[in-house]
Design a protein around this motif. Sequence first.
Motif, PDB file in Angstrom:
ATOM      1  N   UNK B 395       0.883  -1.171   0.000  1.00 16.93           N
ATOM      2  CA  UNK B 395       0.000   0.000   0.000  1.00 16.93           C
ATOM      3  C   UNK B 395       0.917   1.216   0.000  1.00 16.93           C
ATOM      4  N   UNK B 396       0.745   2.053  -1.001  1.00 17.51           N
ATOM      5  CA  UNK B 396       1.685   3.173  -1.169  1.00 17.51           C
ATOM      6  C   UNK B 396       1.022   4.507  -0.855  1.00 17.51           C
ATOM      7  N   UNK B 397       1.859   5.472  -0.537  1.00 18.17           N
ATOM      8  CA  UNK B 397       1.405   6.858  -0.399  1.00 18.17           C
ATOM      9  C   UNK B 397       0.300   7.059   0.617  1.00 18.17           C
ATOM     10  N   UNK B 427      -5.583 -10.409   7.350  1.00 16.83           N
ATOM     11  CA  UNK B 427      -5.278  -9.386   6.348  1.00 16.83           C
ATOM     12  C   UNK B 427      -5.453  -8.000   6.956  1.00 16.83           C
ATOM     13  N   UNK B 428      -4.779  -7.039   6.362  1.00 16.37           N
ATOM     14  CA  UNK B 428      -5.036  -5.638   6.696  1.00 16.37           C
ATOM     15  C   UNK B 428      -5.331  -4.914   5.397  1.00 16.37           C
ATOM     16  N   UNK B 429      -6.412  -4.180   5.352  1.00 17.40           N
ATOM     17  CA  UNK B 429      -6.697  -3.432   4.137  1.00 17.40           C
ATOM     18  C   UNK B 429      -6.137  -2.017   4.264  1.00 17.40           C
ATOM     19  N   UNK B 430      -6.305  -1.237   3.208  1.00 18.34           N
ATOM     20  CA  UNK B 430      -5.729   0.113   3.205  1.00 18.34           C
ATOM     21  C   UNK B 430      -6.235   0.983   4.356  1.00 18.34           C
ATOM     22  N   UNK B 431      -7.541   1.016   4.625  1.00 15.22           N
ATOM     23  CA  UNK B 431      -7.985   1.816   5.778  1.00 15.22           C
ATOM     24  C   UNK B 431      -7.350   1.350   7.084  1.00 15.22           C
ATOM     25  N   UNK B 432      -7.137   0.046   7.197  1.00 16.50           N
ATOM     26  CA  UNK B 432      -6.500  -0.469   8.403  1.00 16.50           C
ATOM     27  C   UNK B 432      -5.076   0.041   8.534  1.00 16.50           C
ATOM     28  N   UNK B 433      -4.349  -0.001   7.426  1.00 13.67           N
ATOM     29  CA  UNK B 433      -2.971   0.494   7.446  1.00 13.67           C
ATOM     30  C   UNK B 433      -2.945   2.004   7.684  1.00 13.67           C
ATOM     31  N   UNK B 434      -3.915   2.700   7.064  1.00 15.71           N
ATOM     32  CA  UNK B 434      -3.973   4.152   7.271  1.00 15.71           C
ATOM     33  C   UNK B 434      -4.229   4.467   8.749  1.00 15.71           C
ATOM     34  N   UNK B 435      -5.030   3.658   9.403  1.00 13.46           N
ATOM     35  CA  UNK B 435      -5.282   3.851  10.836  1.00 13.46           C
ATOM     36  C   UNK B 435      -4.004   3.702  11.642  1.00 13.46           C
ATOM     37  N   UNK B 436      -3.240   2.684  11.303  1.00  7.65           N
ATOM     38  CA  UNK B 436      -1.978   2.470  12.023  1.00  7.65           C
ATOM     39  C   UNK B 436      -1.054   3.674  11.818  1.00  7.65           C
ATOM     40  N   UNK B 437      -0.957   4.119  10.570  1.00  9.62           N
ATOM     41  CA  UNK B 437      -0.110   5.275  10.270  1.00  9.62           C
ATOM     42  C   UNK B 437      -0.586   6.495  11.054  1.00  9.62           C
ATOM     43  N   UNK B 438      -1.898   6.702  11.051  1.00  8.75           N
ATOM     44  CA  UNK B 438      -2.473   7.851  11.740  1.00  8.75           C
ATOM     45  C   UNK B 438      -2.211   7.773  13.243  1.00  8.75           C
ATOM     46  N   UNK B 439      -2.371   6.586  13.782  1.00  9.63           N
ATOM     47  CA  UNK B 439      -2.186   6.410  15.226  1.00  9.63           C
ATOM     48  C   UNK B 439      -0.764   6.780  15.649  1.00  9.63           C
ATOM     49  N   UNK B 440       0.214   6.318  14.904  1.00 10.00           N
ATOM     50  CA  UNK B 440       1.593   6.571  15.320  1.00 10.00           C
ATOM     51  C   UNK B 440       2.115   7.949  14.927  1.00 10.00           C
ATOM     52  N   UNK B 441       1.438   8.578  13.968  1.00  8.46           N
ATOM     53  CA  UNK B 441       1.930   9.907  13.594  1.00  8.46           C
ATOM     54  C   UNK B 441       1.325  11.008  14.457  1.00  8.46           C
ATOM     55  N   UNK B 442       0.147  10.752  15.040  1.00 11.32           N
ATOM     56  CA  UNK B 442      -0.501  11.795  15.830  1.00 11.32           C
ATOM     57  C   UNK B 442       0.046  11.852  17.244  1.00 11.32           C
ATOM     58  N   UNK B 443       1.315  12.180  17.355  1.00 11.97           N
ATOM     59  CA  UNK B 443       1.937  12.376  18.662  1.00 11.97           C
ATOM     60  C   UNK B 443       3.278  13.061  18.427  1.00 11.97           C
ATOM     61  N   UNK B 444       3.947  13.412  19.491  1.00 12.03           N
ATOM     62  CA  UNK B 444       5.308  13.952  19.332  1.00 12.03           C
ATOM     63  C   UNK B 444       6.187  12.804  18.865  1.00 12.03           C
ATOM     64  N   UNK B 445       6.873  13.020  17.769  1.00 12.17           N
ATOM     65  CA  UNK B 445       7.565  11.914  17.130  1.00 12.17           C
ATOM     66  C   UNK B 445       8.921  12.330  16.577  1.00 12.17           C
ATOM     67  N   UNK B 446       9.697  11.329  16.191  1.00 11.73           N
ATOM     68  CA  UNK B 446      10.787  11.529  15.242  1.00 11.73           C
ATOM     69  C   UNK B 446      10.533  10.531  14.110  1.00 11.73           C
ATOM     70  N   UNK B 447      10.980  10.859  12.918  1.00 11.46           N
ATOM     71  CA  UNK B 447      10.603  10.038  11.771  1.00 11.46           C
ATOM     72  C   UNK B 447      11.144   8.612  11.871  1.00 11.46           C
ATOM     73  N   UNK B 448      12.333   8.457  12.427  1.00 11.79           N
ATOM     74  CA  UNK B 448      12.917   7.130  12.554  1.00 11.79           C
ATOM     75  C   UNK B 448      12.035   6.226  13.425  1.00 11.79           C
TER      76      UNK B 448
END
Lengths: 520, 520
Positions: B395-397, B427-448
């Motif tokens: 799943x890209x982009x 399986x994980x579909x695109x919305x599922x992966x997007x949720x994971x991405x959203x969950x981990x990005x919505x906080x104080x982070x570093x990209x690594x």
Amino acid sequence: MGALEEGHFDAESPAIAFGGGGGAPAANTIEDAVRVLLKGLGEDSDREGLRKTPMRVAKAFREGTIVLVRCTLPSVCQIDLVSELCRKNKIGSSIHGYSRRRWKIEIGSGKEDGAAGKEVGAGQGYKQKVKDIVQDALFHEAGLDNGVGQAGGSGGLVVVRDIDLFSYCESCLLPFSIQCHVGYVPSGRRVLGLSKLSRVADVYAKRLQEPKRLAHEICAALQNSIAPAGVYVALQCWHIQFPEALKLNPNPRHPSRSIMQGWVRTSVSSSTGVFTEKSGSLCEEFRALLKFRGVSLDSIDSGGSSIHSWCPSKSLDPRSDSLASHSILVDAVTSILRSLDEDPSRKELVGTPYRYVRWLMNFRRSNFDLTKNGTTHSLENVDRYIRGGNEINSELNLPFCAQCEHHLLPFHGVVHIGFFYGTERKVIDRPGLQSIVHFYSCKLQVQERLTKQIAEAVHFVLGNGVMVVAEANHICMISRGVEKVRSNTATMAVIGQFATDATAKSSFLETISKSTATGG
Amino acid sequence: MGALEEGHFDAESPAIAFGGGGGAPAANTIEDAVRVLLKGLGEDSDREGLRKTPMRVAKAFREGTIVLVRCTLPSVCQIDLVSELCRKNKIGSSIHGYSRRRWKIEIGSGKEDGAAGKEVGAGQGYKQKVKDIVQDALFHEAGLDNGVGQAGGSGGLVVVRDIDLFSYCESCLLPFSIQCHVGYVPSGRRVLGLSKLSRVADVYAKRLQEPKRLAHEICAALQNSIAPAGVYVALQCWHIQFPEALKLNPNPRHPSRSIMQGWVRTSVSSSTGVFTEKSGSLCEEFRALLKFRGVSLDSIDSGGSSIHSWCPSKSLDPRSDSLASHSILVDAVTSILRSLDEDPSRKELVGTPYRYVRWLMNFRRSNFDLTKNGTTHSLENVDRYIRGGNEINSELNLPFCAQCEHHLLPFHGVVHIGFFYGTERKVIDRPGLQSIVHFYSCKLQVQERLTKQIAEAVHFVLGNGVMVVAEANHICMISRGVEKVRSNTATMAVIGQFATDATAKSSFLETISKSTATGG
């Protein structure tokens, strides 16, 4: 940004400068040398546009090579005064001597940034400096919790792409542009703040350089200071072409308006640790991540342009006869090198003053006025078929390289000329127009004047209507204070029919626009 | 450039800072406020990544709004000491008071740049300042000698295109990006040094702004200071989208990797003199010259995005219930405004602290661990058809917007996830992966760390091989010291089969590369 130019509080080279103490006033060496050069160009350094040029050139050289403060020898009294002032105000300060001829004094609020007194100079403080940049920004970052793999602080590739830098060519003293890509593989569960990769690269760019060495130095500095599993530094460098070469190959068939049109390009890289084997998997991944941004490094390691031919000045004979009479100018440039604390007898610098003077002499002032002697410059007076008097003729994308009289730095780009033929049945062909462009660009100039002069010269010959549009990148907008890498300046001049006929103007602009759209 | 980051000699805000004299130490207000905000985010401001964040945020705000020096009231003694020091060393100096709460002391070598003691601050010194920038760089330039027309110092259009700037949104305190185009028509045979157009624009960008006012202020300042026949300022502005909006519209069908993906865009302009009539010939020429660079201003004056909807925070209810409990945070942001010498009761700023807190609260720390509670986040455990175990799924982009924990500034971009299905037929579909991405990005982070956490979460569910590539633009690389507008950072994490199978890795990278080539 926020830095204001000379003539203002100097936010970019803020250190306190001593006036030379009891010794000779060395602070003005570069300024004096520039005055000698201006004279050598046949210019009056007191005329308005040039009056502050020596100061601007000196400032650019000093900033561009991180020579913040120079003085012959600061007295103990002066140092004590600074220290006392800082102590009284609870301001952190430190004073460093890098060589007998260069000192730096730093004043910073220890309270505000907790980091007063760190070194930023060059020379002896060199290794400490990069360590200082890096050590405050090494962060603990756990690696993967479970499973086989690499990520986070242990083994996951990190690449910062497209860092815009510039440096100074040690062969000819001209700035060159750099697109820098830095990758590393963290180890020891430590990652580096991303901006530091750019800052460390910049420390090494801000001196007289040569691409290959620059790549090696950035790479070694990062490897030594963050001790990762490996570092990969790839640089794409662009060096401006000398006008001689531009004249020989004006490339009339495939004119280009790209920023780097006519530039000499080279790609270099340097790597350590896990990146040592260039065909290895990690190197492949680094290159793949760059490819996402349209950067192809294929040519880097398979040779590419040989580093020997990198600086175009190297292929010219630096000690040609025409330069024999310029020894006073060569001496002036040599003194600039000394002012930058460089050793003019260092192998790589031996021919540099000659080459810089050679470059400058392309822009020597000529009292010859093309408009009064037009026909001697390939202007064709032959009686030829002339297209209908009301048709706009145009020659687009005529390349030029001029020298900005305010900064002694090149600006370069293309000129578009639209014109109506007059009743005198004279014509000018593309080489003729290119000659006019070349004539007016090869001197100390400003773009507005260049545009006007080209328009007048063409008008002088054809006597009807002329419109000139010049588009240029100014190195002084890149390598000096404002650093607007992408900025590009357009100027316009209209004479005769174009001045009164709005339709003619917009029609010519449309012609230029179309030439861009079709990949001009 | 050449400026090194906090932790070093502060080349960008170099003035001497007083520790507050006898009064209350006001210098740390922003730092204190940031500590309050970090606590409100559920973070421990003493943890390694955050320890220096208050200092970094304060520095960015101060530099970004040209507040160089602040102190309660410098004592006469302190001023005298500076003056004496400067006199002894033949250094020009000057001391300016802009308000009871802000002072600036300038030290510069009168000898070197002949211009010590000029003002650069904000507030009362405002008009003088722009005049100072400009007056040293107005050069006499003759117009056309003969014939009807315009060029040089009289009437020839001059346009500097593509000046990269950034400013701070007065509605939500977030930086916004600006592509600035400035044109003017010289009169009185005077032209302005090109870099000054950029510098003047920057003076007005470096404060809390709103696009339309910014364009007007730049335009008016240039008109007043150089008195040309007319000035045209066109700005293209990009404001980062709030995560709420990003979540609502992840745009899965047409994912884009462009830098400004998901950003709110507006174009504004302001003009004077000969440019006043927008349909006039000169305005047309200005637009034509921009078009050569691919910049289309068609939408600017015909409405475009309404200025009311410019800042995405404006469409959110700033005083929603969820913010009622955050009054201490709102107070902290209000104190930051005061520290920047802004009046929090100014009409445009009334809701700003609420909106900034609202933005920040998107990145509140959660103790909830997705990897241990995966199924609650749209992860589908349904028994479905699973493609061959050795086929790489991708799943890209997947877009994200995270908050850099070092600078409290967003970094945003896309995540690409490649994975092998495991034996458990999950399986994980695109919305599922997007949720994971959203969950981990919505906080104080570093990209690594973000990259690693996404990889681990996906691996936790699927249990075979996962590869994650994140590509992001970091606002802190643009709006802070290094100002590398084009730079973009890529990070990678690999687990399981990908870690041992170089072919799988390069195959997935090739997949991403192809998606870019096809206009992704």
